[in-house]
Design an enzyme around this catalytic site. Structure first.
Site, PDB file in Angstrom:
ATOM      1  N   ARG A  27       0.638  -1.074   0.338  1.00  0.00           N
ATOM      2  CA  ARG A  27      -0.148   0.209   0.092  1.00  0.00           C
ATOM      3  C   ARG A  27       1.031   1.366  -0.397  1.00  0.00           C
ATOM      4  NH1 ARG A  27      -5.167  -1.171   1.391  1.00  0.00           N
ATOM      5  NH2 ARG A  27      -5.560   1.048   1.707  1.00  0.00           N
ATOM      6  N   GLU A 512      -2.893  -1.563 -21.984  1.00  0.00           N
ATOM      7  CA  GLU A 512      -2.780  -2.382 -20.658  1.00  0.00           C
ATOM      8  C   GLU A 512      -1.220  -2.544 -21.431  1.00  0.00           C
ATOM      9  OE1 GLU A 512      -3.985  -2.213 -17.867  1.00  0.00           O
ATOM     10  OE2 GLU A 512      -3.140  -4.166 -17.125  1.00  0.00           O
ATOM     11  N   LYS A 516       1.306  -1.335 -17.865  1.00  0.00           N
ATOM     12  CA  LYS A 516       2.507  -2.310 -17.559  1.00  0.00           C
ATOM     13  C   LYS A 516       4.126  -1.990 -17.446  1.00  0.00           C
ATOM     14  CE  LYS A 516      -0.625  -5.590 -15.072  1.00  0.00           C
ATOM     15  NZ  LYS A 516      -1.348  -3.724 -15.291  1.00  0.00           N
ATOM     16  N   GLU A 519       4.833   1.684 -15.796  1.00  0.00           N
ATOM     17  CA  GLU A 519       4.740   0.991 -13.516  1.00  0.00           C
ATOM     18  C   GLU A 519       5.817   0.448 -13.795  1.00  0.00           C
ATOM     19  OE1 GLU A 519       1.093  -1.483 -13.293  1.00  0.00           O
ATOM     20  OE2 GLU A 519       1.592  -0.103 -12.153  1.00  0.00           O
ATOM     21  N   HIS A 535      -2.043   9.402 -37.477  1.00  0.00           N
ATOM     22  CA  HIS A 535      -2.029  11.216 -37.790  1.00  0.00           C
ATOM     23  C   HIS A 535      -0.909  11.542 -36.027  1.00  0.00           C
ATOM     24  CE1 HIS A 535      -5.609  10.174 -39.284  1.00  0.00           C
ATOM     25  NE2 HIS A 535      -5.904   9.262 -38.891  1.00  0.00           N
TER      26      HIS A 535
HETATM   27  O1  M6R Z   1      -8.134  -0.978  -6.617  1.00  0.00           O
HETATM   28  P1  M6R Z   1      -8.621  -0.091  -8.405  1.00  0.00           P
HETATM   29  O2  M6R Z   1      -8.914  -1.192  -9.269  1.00  0.00           O
HETATM   30  O3  M6R Z   1      -9.359   1.141  -8.207  1.00  0.00           O
HETATM   31  O4  M6R Z   1      -7.219   1.053  -8.953  1.00  0.00           O
HETATM   32  C1  M6R Z   1      -6.817   1.366 -10.051  1.00  0.00           C
HETATM   33  C2  M6R Z   1      -6.117   1.520 -10.336  1.00  0.00           C
HETATM   34  O5  M6R Z   1      -5.096   2.345  -9.390  1.00  0.00           O
HETATM   35  C3  M6R Z   1      -4.992   0.210 -10.597  1.00  0.00           C
HETATM   36  O6  M6R Z   1      -5.986  -0.658 -11.688  1.00  0.00           O
HETATM   37  C4  M6R Z   1      -3.132   0.560 -11.472  1.00  0.00           C
HETATM   38  O7  M6R Z   1      -3.743   1.153 -12.230  1.00  0.00           O
HETATM   39  C5  M6R Z   1      -2.731  -0.532 -10.971  1.00  0.00           C
HETATM   40  N1  M6R Z   1      -2.505  -0.560  -9.640  1.00  0.00           N
HETATM   41  C6  M6R Z   1      -1.671  -0.415 -12.440  1.00  0.00           C
HETATM   42  O8  M6R Z   1      -1.188  -1.698 -12.522  1.00  0.00           O
END
Ligand code: M6R
Length: 643
Positions: A27, A512, A516, A519, A535
């Protein structure tokens, strides 16, 4: 964003807190700290950096704090950098109170100014510290009056015995309630007081807090993972509520002091689900769990006669028949799942479906009414942007269906109905298995809408259901043959950038894939609709640039397939190194693919359930080849509980 644990019971609080923080570190990992109530005192230790730094400092200290009441925190910095001084817990002027916090206290500047005017000395740059000092003042006020003691059963001022202790705890809770009423923003707060060793007090507003109840012990935490090794009995804490945890149980009140009932529930998974299970990283474990996660999302939702059953619905079939427009709100990976859902929902139901980043939704004043269905997708169920979008939608009378992975979280509670994805805990910051669960849940909702509205015939729904049931096995097949993608990713560790192209449902998959890679590998990566390339973005293509192309099936949508073949040739002609994800049997792409990654053939709308997998593996392996920690990428946190 931050991870919080509070403990009261018979075990060493420090050990319980550290074990809980290990499970909550996903977290936030900018700093960590603990406070333990010890013989009429409070021992606090805080360190910048990952939890390991705190553990090292504890190992090096002469005595580790012994006590059975304590709190622990792992931080994702908002106010003030990730330093020792800004790490939680924060204390008041007297050092009697220790506070941990997740969220943002929006009016902290004015509160801090007032406290400083009154002579308080605040030593950190955080918003959290004001809470400790406000509580110091409010407790002094409450102690000076008899009211709260009377409320606790008529006990007088503090004196010997249990009655006095209960009265003292009650005073602390009352003072804390007064503080909470003065705070604006989002917060989970947990507090201990050196003079009240029989209680830990917590509060929540727009931020997660769950209670674990064991024999003679209680836990307050951001997530059940923090206490799952001790108890699977949990209690949900509602919005604007305070929980007073003692060894013999918990009492929940609202911010006005009225007693309320928490909703008890049993956590359906055990501690082993939150372990790495022999994998070096959670992300690798979670990628490998995808066939089972997908099967769990689908389980029980497809009835024997091939009808879609949404068993956790609190909206009636008639409500779904009344829908005339669908909005999907979500963030990040969940937003990409929503983009895929749009193709399915519009195609199957003929209802207009808009997909919107939750952080933008409420600020542009969307047109919503009673006939609008808003689908909120969130793994954590705590993403504040999505939560605020849900609240806005409900204020506008829209019906809200949550698709969520976390039982007892806020977004499902604030929605009209919920469909849980049941993927089990996801600890790696990058979403993998829950993305598949979200896509599958969206497909179920799309089929359900089509079914109840009579847009698809029963036999048509049955055919889709049969194909959907086959998907977990195809996901397993894809993962079993994914080694070439791993090997390729390792060779690209030095690439400067990667582009991802797709068409139709391959476009969200491309987005996506790019997310990935950004991040995890901290690389420049962009996803584009392949047709949009000409474009502008094609100017980015240079000799040797890796371009990943998600090819649609040549079956059924041949017009789309031939278009993407042209797009592959366009980037190849400009020197790109083409990496093509294509289904088995697609021979047309072969001459244009420098690297060809095969996935099993699926119905068009289900293809993202397999085409996403090579992109997850690509990002993960490339990041590992660059020596990065894929479970805890820099600057990120798993659950984004601030706007
Ligand atoms: O917990 P959530 O699904 O609401 O989170 C949304 C985004 O923060 C989350 O999908 C984030 O983009 C991913 N951890 C990326 O892999």
């Amino acid at each position: 964003m931050c991870g919080i644990i509070g403990y009261i019971g018979g075990q060493p609080a420090l050990e319980v807190a550290l074990a809980g923080l290990r499970r909550l570190e996903y977290r936030g990992y900018d700093s960590a700290g603990v406070a333990v109530v010890v013989d009429g005192g409070l021992r606090t230790l805080r360190r910048a950096g990952k939890l390991a730094n705190l553990e090292k400092a504890l190992a090096e200290s002469e005595t580790s704090p012994q006590g059975t009441v304590g709190i622990g925190h792992t931080r994702w910095a908002t106010h003030g950098g990730p330093t020792d001084g800004n790490a939680h817990p924060h204390t008041d002027c007297t050092g009697a109170i220790a506070v941990i916090h997740n969220g943002i206290i929006e009016n902290f500047a004015s509160l801090r100014a007032g406290l400083e005017r009154d002579g308080h000395e605040l030593v950190s740059e955080t918003d959290t510290e004001v809470v400790a000092h406000l509580l110091e003042d409010e407790l002094a006020t409450v102690n000076a009056s008899d009211g709260p003691a009377a409320a606790a059963g008529g006990a007088g001022a503090a004196g010997p015995g249990e009655e006095a202790a209960a009265a003292g705890a009650s005073r602390l809770t009352e003072a804390f309630r007064r503080v909470c009423r003065r705070l604006e923003g989002a917060f989970t707060l947990v507090v201990v007081h050196r003079d009240h060793p029989d209680v830990v007090v917590g509060a929540r507003r727009n931020s997660p807090l769950v209670v674990g109840v064991g024999a003679g012990e209680a836990f307050l935490a951001s997530d059940v993972a923090a206490f799952i090794a001790h108890t699977r009995s949990a209690v949900e804490i509602g919005q604007d509520q305070i929980v007073e945890a003692r060894r013999d149980g918990v009492t929940i009140t609202d911010f006005a002091g009225n007693q309320v009932e928490g909703r008890p529930y049993h956590v359906g998974w055990d501690a082993s689900a939150a372990e790495k299970g022999g994998h070096p990283y959670f992300m690798l474990k979670e990628i490998s769990e995808q066939p089972a996660a997908l099967a769990d999302t689908l389980r029980g939702r497809l009835s024997g006669d091939a009808e879609i059953v949404l068993d956790e619905e609190r909206l009636s079939a008639q409500d779904f028949r009344d829908v005339d427009k669908v909005f999907i709100v979500a963030c990040g990976t969940a937003y990409h799942a929503g983009l895929i859902a749009k193709y399915a929902i519009e195609h199957w139901t003929r209802l207009p479906c808009e997909v919107e980043m939750a952080s933008e939704f409420r600020y542009r004043d969307p047109v919503l009414d009673r006939s609008t269905l808003v689908i909120a997708i969130s793994q954590s169920g705590e993403t504040l942007d999505t939560l605020m979008a849900v609240k806005h939608a409900r204020e506008q009378k829209a019906r809200v269906l949550a698709i969520c992975n976390t039982n007892g979280s806020t977004i499902p509670r604030e929605s009209d109905a919920v469909l849980y994805t049941r993927c089990g805990p996801e600890v790696g910051v990058a979403s993998t298995k829950t993305f598949l669960g979200q896509v599958a849940a969206c497909l179920l909702v799309g089929l359900y809408l089509a079914q109840v509205r009579g847009v698809l015939y029963g036999d048509e729904v049955a055919r889709y259901v049969e194909k959907l049931q086959a998907m977990p096995a195809l996901v397993g097949e894809t993962l079993a043959t994914i080694e070439p993608m791993r090997a390729l990713a390792r060779t690209l560790a030095d690439a400067r950038a990667v582009l991802f192209l797709g068409r139709h449902v391959g476009y969200p998959v491309a987005l996506e894939g790019a997310l990935k890679l950004k991040e995890l590998a901290y690389m420049h990566a962009e996803g584009f609709p392949a047709g949009e390339l000409k474009h502008g973005p094609i100017a980015l293509v240079e000799q040797g640039l890796p371009v990943v192309i998600v090819a649609p099936s040549p079956r059924g949508r041949s017009h789309l397939h031939s278009k993407i073949v042209s797009n592959i040739q366009e980037v190849r002609a400009r020197g790109a190194r083409t990496i093509v994800i294509a289904e088995e049997g697609d021979t047309v792409v072969e001459p244009y693919a420098e690297h060809l990654i095969r996935v099993p053939a699926t119905p068009t709308l289900f293809a993202p359930l397999v085409t996403t997998l090579p992109l997850q593996v690509f990002a993960c392996e490339l990041a590992l080849a660059r020596g990065l920690d894929v479970d805890q990428p820099r600057n990120l946190a798993k659950s984004v509980t601030v706007e």
